[in-house]
Write an enzyme that holds these catalytic residues in place. Structure first.
Site, PDB file in Angstrom:
ATOM      1  N   VAL A 441      -2.173  -1.154  -5.940  1.00  0.00           N
ATOM      2  CA  VAL A 441      -1.220  -1.204  -4.836  1.00  0.00           C
ATOM      3  C   VAL A 441       0.189  -0.892  -5.317  1.00  0.00           C
ATOM      4  O   VAL A 441       0.959  -0.199  -4.631  1.00  0.00           O
ATOM      5  CB  VAL A 441      -1.283  -2.587  -4.163  1.00  0.00           C
ATOM      6  CG1 VAL A 441      -0.160  -2.754  -3.142  1.00  0.00           C
ATOM      7  CG2 VAL A 441      -2.641  -2.793  -3.496  1.00  0.00           C
ATOM      8  N   ASP A 442       0.559  -1.378  -6.504  1.00  0.00           N
ATOM      9  CA  ASP A 442       1.920  -1.198  -7.001  1.00  0.00           C
ATOM     10  C   ASP A 442       2.236   0.277  -7.213  1.00  0.00           C
ATOM     11  O   ASP A 442       3.278   0.779  -6.770  1.00  0.00           O
ATOM     12  CB  ASP A 442       2.083  -1.975  -8.308  1.00  0.00           C
ATOM     13  CG  ASP A 442       3.449  -2.621  -8.445  1.00  0.00           C
ATOM     14  OD1 ASP A 442       4.205  -2.633  -7.464  1.00  0.00           O
ATOM     15  OD2 ASP A 442       3.750  -3.122  -9.536  1.00  0.00           O
ATOM     16  N   ASP A 443       1.369   0.991  -7.919  1.00  0.00           N
ATOM     17  CA  ASP A 443       1.599   2.422  -8.126  1.00  0.00           C
ATOM     18  C   ASP A 443       1.598   3.171  -6.806  1.00  0.00           C
ATOM     19  O   ASP A 443       2.411   4.081  -6.601  1.00  0.00           O
ATOM     20  CB  ASP A 443       0.524   2.995  -9.056  1.00  0.00           C
ATOM     21  CG  ASP A 443       0.846   2.768 -10.512  1.00  0.00           C
ATOM     22  OD1 ASP A 443       1.561   3.593 -11.105  1.00  0.00           O
ATOM     23  OD2 ASP A 443       0.402   1.743 -11.073  1.00  0.00           O
ATOM     24  N   HIS A 517       7.230  -4.391  -3.366  1.00  0.00           N
ATOM     25  CA  HIS A 517       7.146  -2.929  -3.401  1.00  0.00           C
ATOM     26  C   HIS A 517       6.375  -2.403  -2.189  1.00  0.00           C
ATOM     27  O   HIS A 517       6.701  -1.345  -1.648  1.00  0.00           O
ATOM     28  CB  HIS A 517       6.494  -2.476  -4.704  1.00  0.00           C
ATOM     29  CG  HIS A 517       7.314  -2.802  -5.911  1.00  0.00           C
ATOM     30  ND1 HIS A 517       6.782  -2.941  -7.181  1.00  0.00           N
ATOM     31  CD2 HIS A 517       8.648  -3.024  -6.049  1.00  0.00           C
ATOM     32  CE1 HIS A 517       7.746  -3.238  -8.034  1.00  0.00           C
ATOM     33  NE2 HIS A 517       8.883  -3.289  -7.369  1.00  0.00           N
TER      34      HIS A 517
END
Length: 727
Positions: A441-443, A517
């Site tokens: 999810v972060d990327d 993010h």
């Protein structure tokens, strides 16, 4: 190593070449230099971030009479140098990748793996041992992060690796290490993983290690402690270790390790069981039952379990030969498959070994070390955001190349995440070059943010990829409204209680930084009013610490968490006057160092009372704090002093020196120094300091078409798109 034209590994494995003394010409490829162009010995532990400028001209902006430089003029000059340096690091294909430095257990375990498989070479051993020695502290120990305390397991593994290299146990540096180990409990006090490595050579008995049978593969999802109860990195490690534990191999030990036991006459002391009413006591007794089963397993069931585990491992090998893109699953998968009959010539084994060549860094002075992982997607999206926020035109060729490359890295196949979300269509991005099984999810959030800053010649292609990424990441929202990195609702507390799991975090619960993010990304694509975004905002507001900060799961620590959350809240419409934002601003300004920068030591994970928001100033952490303050509308002394610190400590090459570790793998247990953090985040912060905070994507495109600015001043207040309960 053998690489293809794009810098990736050839699928066929050939032996790793000898360490070289010259770096490849392309600064974006594997190299022995740091991203700032310096040799490793120029930035070794012991150098203070922000050290004196070398002899020569003072930083731009200094006045002839010695008056302090104008912060904006100095910041502009620093940003120009940093932008040029960052552009120079881009590969021809469009990606960026800085070295990912961890600790010497990676290098020690590489030698132990090669010893176990019978492929260790003298050249590899010599070059690796030189690196390990260069990281030894004056007291004979090794730490897991710069200026950190000695760490027992790391010191034992480094010591054993040097014994393999031929270092005599009575040599001064070795005697100092072994004495410290004995004083701190000896091998018996090390973590389970260290003792597993030692058991492979008979230095520790298998029967005194926690048992985890391969029959765990048969547990359905609804049963506690099934393999999907663990975070993705943990299950990829545990599954091969169940195979290793079932086989219990022992290679002949090339030497004894009596000097690492507190009492060589009783090298394997047994600890007493805890009370049966405690979790420790319960699992200790369960472990005894599993050991009894190991001695008399149901043979057909054991064979089926081993076969299923081996298939599970092979099915998850990535295109580059690695597993999960990280070191622990890769080394144990190679050992497990070898024990299951895969010889070294098998394509799976050859590709797996070749992946380690790709992770190898050869320094110009003949040393060799291994990255635990590689971060090209993460580095590329962060670099793209940084350059766009620094003022590069949205159609700049470097940004378009980066967008092209990121679009080519989109994950379009189903992975382990689908176990919890079987109806969710694939999409999103992973961290590494070829990690299609485990997007995160972060990327995905940061790539979408990066793509929104680029005017790409094929906007429909971008829109389709962004839509898939947004839909996938929305589908990964946990039931509490927040997001973890790789899995949904991976929040069981039982896996962390297993005796087997003392190597760090083994579950993937939602975190403030990942959720932030996501919220920032959703606001950027026009979904600030989406109920799912609002649930994420509500969760972030509830998770704020009483002092005004947020915990940072994937970066160090409260500075990272706060630096992530404040821009997200403001982007999602929380007014800058909101009490949560003001508390965060107050916390940041109270924790600014006297020199104008910000820093936080890894010890804040272990001792937050004394270390939260405290540590030597670093470029990346100063940038995180500035980004939060700018988003909150702050344009006063604190951000001016932060910008001045960045300008004053910049190296002539355009980057910053940052030996301190500011990235997090497992809080406290596994620390990371992302070598590009020292550059991409200062560029972002200085760009926003000089040019303002970027507007959301939809507004940017509208203003570009109208010939207007694509930013608003950082101090402009933001209104809320919908009601949010104040904490």
């Amino acid at each position: 190593m053998t690489t293809t034209a794009d810098g990736r590994l050839d699928p066929e494995y050939d032996p790793e070449p000898a360490a070289v003394r010259t770096a490849p010409p392309d600064p974006g490829r594997r190299h022995g230099k740091r991203p700032d162009g310096k040799r490793p010995e120029e930035g070794r532990p012991g150098e203070r971030a922000g050290a004196e400028q070398p002899d020569g001209d003072p930083p731009d902006g200094d006045s002839p009479d010695g008056e302090p430089p104008d912060p904006r003029a100095a910041a502009a000059a620093a940003l120009e140098r940093a932008t040029a340096h960052l552009l120079a690091l881009q590969s021809e294909e469009g990606w960026w990748k800085g070295d990912l430095e961890t600790n010497v257990t990676m290098d020690a375990e590489d030698l132990l793996l090669r010893q176990f498989l019978g492929i260790r070479t003298e050249e590899q051993t010599r070059a690796t041992a030189a690196w390990i020695r260069s990281r030894q502290r004056e007291d004979g120990t090794w730490a897991t992060f710069h200026d950190g305390p000695p760490e027992l397991s790391t010191t034992v593994e480094a010591y054993v690796a040097l014994r393999l290299a031929g270092d005599a146990p009575d040599a001064p540096h070795m005697a100092a290490a072994s004495a410290w180990v004995r004083d701190h409990g000896g091998i018996a006090a090390t973590r389970v993983f260290t003792r597993i490595w030692l058991a492979l050579f008979g230095w520790w008995p298998w029967d005194l290690l926690p048992e985890l049978p391969p029959e765990i593969m048969f547990l359905p999802r609804w049963v506690p402690l099934n393999i999907y109860s663990f975070g993705c990195w943990a299950r990829q490690t545990i599954v091969p270790l169940t195979v290793v534990s079932a086989h219990r191999p022992v290679r002949p030990a090339p030497f004894a390790l009596d000097e690492l036991h507190t009492d060589p006459r009783d090298p394997y002391p047994r600890s007493r069981f805890a009370a049966p009413t405690t979790w420790d006591g319960l699992f200790q007794r369960l472990d005894r039952l599993l050991h009894a089963y190991h001695r008399r397993p149901v043979r057909p069931v054991r064979r089926l379990a081993l076969g299923q585990a081996a298939r599970w491992i092979v099915e998850r090998q990535e295109a580059d030969g690695c597993w999960g893109g990280i070191q622990p699953p890769a080394v144990y998968s190679l050992i497990a498959l070898h024990l299951e009959g895969y010889d070294l010539g098998h394509p799976v084994m050859r590709a797996g070994l070749a992946a380690f060549d790709r992770f190898t860094v050869h320094t110009e002075d003949g040393m060799r070390w291994l990255e635990a992982c590689q971060s090209p997607v993460w580095d590329t999206c962060l670099a793209t955001i940084a350059l766009a926020d620094a003022g590069l035109p949205a159609d700049h060729p470097a940004l378009v190349r980066a967008a092209d490359w990121m679009l080519g890295e989109e994950v379009r196949r189903r992975g382990d995440w689908a176990v919890q979300r079987p109806g969710l269509a694939p999409g999103g991005w992973a961290f590494e070059f070829d990690n299609d099984t485990y997007p995160d999810v972060d990327d995905t959030a940061e790539v979408v943010l990066a793509l929104g800053r680029v005017d790409h010649p094929d906007p429909e292609r971008v829109r389709a990829a962004v839509d898939r990424g947004v839909a996938w990441s929305l589908g990964m929202q946990s039931k509490n409204g927040a997001w973890g990195a790789f899995d949904v609702d991976n929040t069981s507390t039982l896996p962390n209680k297993l005796p087997f799991c003392d190597f760090g975090e083994v579950v993937d619960p939602p975190s403030a930084d990942v959720t932030a993010h996501m919220v920032e990304m959703l606001a950027d694509v026009g979904r600030a009013r989406d109920p799912r975004t609002r649930r994420g905002v509500e969760w972030l507001l509830r998770e704020q610490e009483t002092d005004g900060s947020w915990f940072g799961r994937w970066g160090t620590n409260y500075v990272y968490g706060t630096g992530s959350v404040v821009p997200a809240l403001v982007a999602a419409g929380i007014p800058t006057a909101h009490p949560s934002v003001r508390r965060a601003v107050r916390w940041l300004t109270e924790h600014q160092n006297a020199d104008g920068g910000w820093g936080e030591d890894m010890r804040s994970y272990h001792d937050p009372e004394n270390w939260s928001g405290r540590g030597e100033s670093t470029a990346s952490q100063t940038a995180w704090a500035m980004m939060a303050l700018l988003s909150a509308g702050e344009r006063g002394e604190a951000v001016d002093r932060g910008a001045a610190w960045l300008a004053a400590t910049q190296l002539p090459s355009g980057t910053w020196d940052e030996p301190h570790f500011t990235g997090t793998g497992f809080p406290w247990d596994f620390s990371i120094n992302y070598h590009l953090y020292r550059l991409v985040f200062p560029v972002t912060a200085l760009g926003r300091y000089l040019h303002g905070v970027p507007l959301p994507d939809a507004a940017r495109h509208a203003l570009r078409g109208a010939g207007g600015p694509a930013r608003v001043p950082a101090e402009a207040p933001a209104g809320g798109p919908g009601p949010v309960t104040e904490r």
